[in-house]
Design an enzyme around this catalytic site. Structure first.
Site, PDB file in Angstrom:
ATOM      1  CE  LYS A   1      -7.271   1.340   3.244  1.00 41.38           C
ATOM      2  NZ  LYS A   1      -6.080   1.629   4.075  1.00 41.38           N
TER       3      LYS A   1
ATOM      4  CD  GLU B   1      -2.628   1.040   2.720  1.00 38.89           C
ATOM      5  OE1 GLU B   1      -3.622   1.762   2.834  1.00 38.89           O
ATOM      6  OE2 GLU B   1      -2.275   0.224   3.613  1.00 38.89           O
TER       7      GLU B   1
ATOM      8  CB  CYS C   1      -4.687  -1.742   4.014  1.00 37.48           C
ATOM      9  SG  CYS C   1      -4.058  -1.742   5.707  1.00 37.48           S
TER      10      CYS C   1
END
Length: 299
Positions: free
Chosen positions: A122, A52, A156
């Site tokens: 994300k 990430e 994540c």
């Protein structure tokens, strides 16, 4: 020759995971990306995955904005060149500055011709830290197929929610790739295995490692098979390149899917509450908890 055939069967797709670190030096991180892509390709990997916000580092606070790039920015150009030169797919995270001036925590997958084929923002930002610097994306990335394997991408915190992995799996994902920046070992050791098992899907979870401005990332990047077995796991303290063979067609995984028919035995009619906003849930709970029988009144 039977042994040789078995090896060929086993390696339906070889995946490389680079567990690294490095905060604030984009040039250096992109040099490492090119070097690792070359090593991975020479080892027969079809795809290499980085962490990430790989380009910038994670614990950098307002540097996220000064190090953010457009989707077509210089880091993309370098990664694209590395993909073409080494004939390998490359997935990495970066802080994106969008055309509209908003900032996103983004992952991009580049194909062997150097094109961006998946660009995912994300959707579940972690804590007030990320919300301070980024806007959340509102759509899951479409699945893509490589070597006959359907692949989804999350970032994540997305995988620590139960719903995103379930949705991608319901859409037919056989493998979910997850660039991450994580300090919590239990996620690497337990959560990722649970998500893989409960969805009968392979997951490759690629973490940062080492210290960044006072925060220590725990490494333990891992590839987990669809039956919950750990195929590969990195150390908790060093930068390394890890390989995993992904083949959903092996009997052991077929048998696991047959024995654990989670999707066939779901009861979606009982789960409506999950897709409600918390404020709606509270109202409903005050009226009557939807999953419990009405209170029993004794006469």
């Amino acid at each position: 020759s039977n042994i040789f055939k078995a090896i060929i069967m086993k390696e339906r797709m070889k995946i490389a995971i680079y567990q690294g670190g490095g905060a604030g030096d984009v040039e250096y991180n992109m040099r490492v990306l090119s070097e690792q892509a070359e090593i991975a390709a020479k080892s027969g990997a079809e795809i290499i995955i980085f962490s990430e916000v790989y380009t910038s580092g994670y614990n950098i606070h307002d540097k996220f904005h000064s190090l953010a790039e457009l989707a077509s920015g210089s880091s993309f150009q370098k990664a694209s060149q590395a993909a073409i030169k080494n004939k390998i797919y490359i997935l990495y995270g970066y802080p994106e500055k969008a055309e509209d001036g908003k900032y996103y925590n983004t992952a991009v997958l580049i194909d062997k011709e150097g094109h961006s084929i998946v660009h995912y923002r994300k959707s579940h930002l972690y804590s007030s830290y990320e919300r301070l610097y980024f806007t959340a994306g509102d759509v899951f990335a479409p699945l893509i197929t490589i070597n006959g394997i359907k692949i989804g991408i999350l970032i994540c915190w997305d995988i620590e929610m139960v719903e995103p992995a379930r949705i991608l799996s319901l859409l037919g994902a056989q493998l979910i790739l997850v660039p991450t920046a994580n300090v919590t070992k239990v996620v690497c050791e337990a959560t990722v295995r649970s998500r893989a098992y409960e969805n009968q899907v392979f997951i490759c979870y690629v973490n940062r490692v080492g210290e960044e401005n006072g925060v220590n990332f725990c490494g333990l990047s891992t590839c987990v098979a669809s039956n919950g077995d750990v195929i590969a796991m990195a150390s908790d303290n060093k930068q390394e390149l890890l390989f995993a063979d992904i083949n959903p067609d092996l009997d052991i995984y077929k048998e696991s899917r047959k024995a654990n028919q989670f999707f066939q035995e779901r009861r979606p009619e009982m789960y409506k509450m999950i897709s409600q906003h918390p404020s709606q849930q509270q109202q409903q709970q005050q009226q009557q908890h939807p999953l419990l029988p009405p209170p029993h009144h004794q006469s």
